[in-house]
Design a protein around this motif. Structure first.
Motif, PDB file in Angstrom:
ATOM      1  N   GLN A 108       0.826  -1.194   0.000  1.00 30.54           N
ATOM      2  CA  GLN A 108       0.000   0.000   0.000  1.00 30.54           C
ATOM      3  C   GLN A 108       0.869   1.255   0.000  1.00 30.54           C
ATOM      4  O   GLN A 108       1.770   1.394   0.823  1.00 30.54           O
ATOM      5  N   VAL A 109       0.547   2.174  -0.899  1.00 29.07           N
ATOM      6  CA  VAL A 109       1.165   3.495  -0.920  1.00 29.07           C
ATOM      7  C   VAL A 109       0.056   4.526  -0.717  1.00 29.07           C
ATOM      8  O   VAL A 109      -0.928   4.542  -1.463  1.00 29.07           O
ATOM      9  N   THR A 110       0.205   5.340   0.301  1.00 33.54           N
ATOM     10  CA  THR A 110      -0.777   6.383   0.600  1.00 33.54           C
ATOM     11  C   THR A 110      -0.071   7.732   0.603  1.00 33.54           C
ATOM     12  O   THR A 110       0.904   7.920   1.344  1.00 33.54           O
ATOM     13  N   VAL A 111      -0.557   8.641  -0.217  1.00 26.64           N
ATOM     14  CA  VAL A 111       0.013   9.980  -0.309  1.00 26.64           C
ATOM     15  C   VAL A 111      -1.017  10.961   0.240  1.00 26.64           C
ATOM     16  O   VAL A 111      -2.063  11.190  -0.363  1.00 26.64           O
ATOM     17  N   SER A 112      -0.719  11.503   1.403  1.00 24.95           N
ATOM     18  CA  SER A 112      -1.692  12.354   2.071  1.00 24.95           C
ATOM     19  C   SER A 112      -0.987  13.261   3.068  1.00 24.95           C
ATOM     20  O   SER A 112       0.033  12.880   3.654  1.00 24.95           O
ATOM     21  N   SER A 113      -1.546  14.453   3.244  1.00 24.61           N
ATOM     22  CA  SER A 113      -1.010  15.362   4.247  1.00 24.61           C
ATOM     23  C   SER A 113      -1.761  15.215   5.565  1.00 24.61           C
ATOM     24  O   SER A 113      -1.453  15.897   6.544  1.00 24.61           O
TER      25      SER A 113
END
Length: 113
Positions: A108-113
């Protein structure tokens, strides 16, 4: 029998970087083209990048200039360096022997601030 095991996924802020790894078993690795695919929530799985046995590469348009696929035949490893990550890159990323039924379990790759 071929086994593929991905690693390196995680949570990263927009603009950040991650390096995915795929460990492959089997003596055929050095002769096989290898690919990365991804599947975002609610979307179909899509092809991201490919590297031939000779090292030629190609990418889907949305990641060109940001992602780099590479391989180490001595270690039976495939990598994908992902830079300038965007929220739309959020997905489960899969390693695959290109064109085959051999897939990894995904990371899983999650890109979030």
């Amino acid at each position: 029998q071929v086994q593929l095991v991905e690693s390196g996924g995680g949570l990263v802020q927009p603009g950040g970087s991650l390096r995915l790894s795929c460990a492959a078993s089997g003596s055929m690795f050095r002769f096989a083209a290898m690919a990365w695919h991804r599947q975002a929530p609610g979307k179909e799985r899509e092809w991201v990048a490919i590297i031939t046995s000779g090292g030629s590469t190609n990418y889907t348009d949305s990641v060109k200039g940001r992602f780099t696929i590479s391989r180490d035949n001595a270690k039976n490893m495939v990598y994908m360096q992902m830079n300038s990550l965007k929220p739309e890159d959020t997905a489960v990323y899969y390693c695959r022997v290109a064109g085959s039924r051999y897939w990894g379990q995904g990371t899983q790759v999650t890109v979030s601030s």
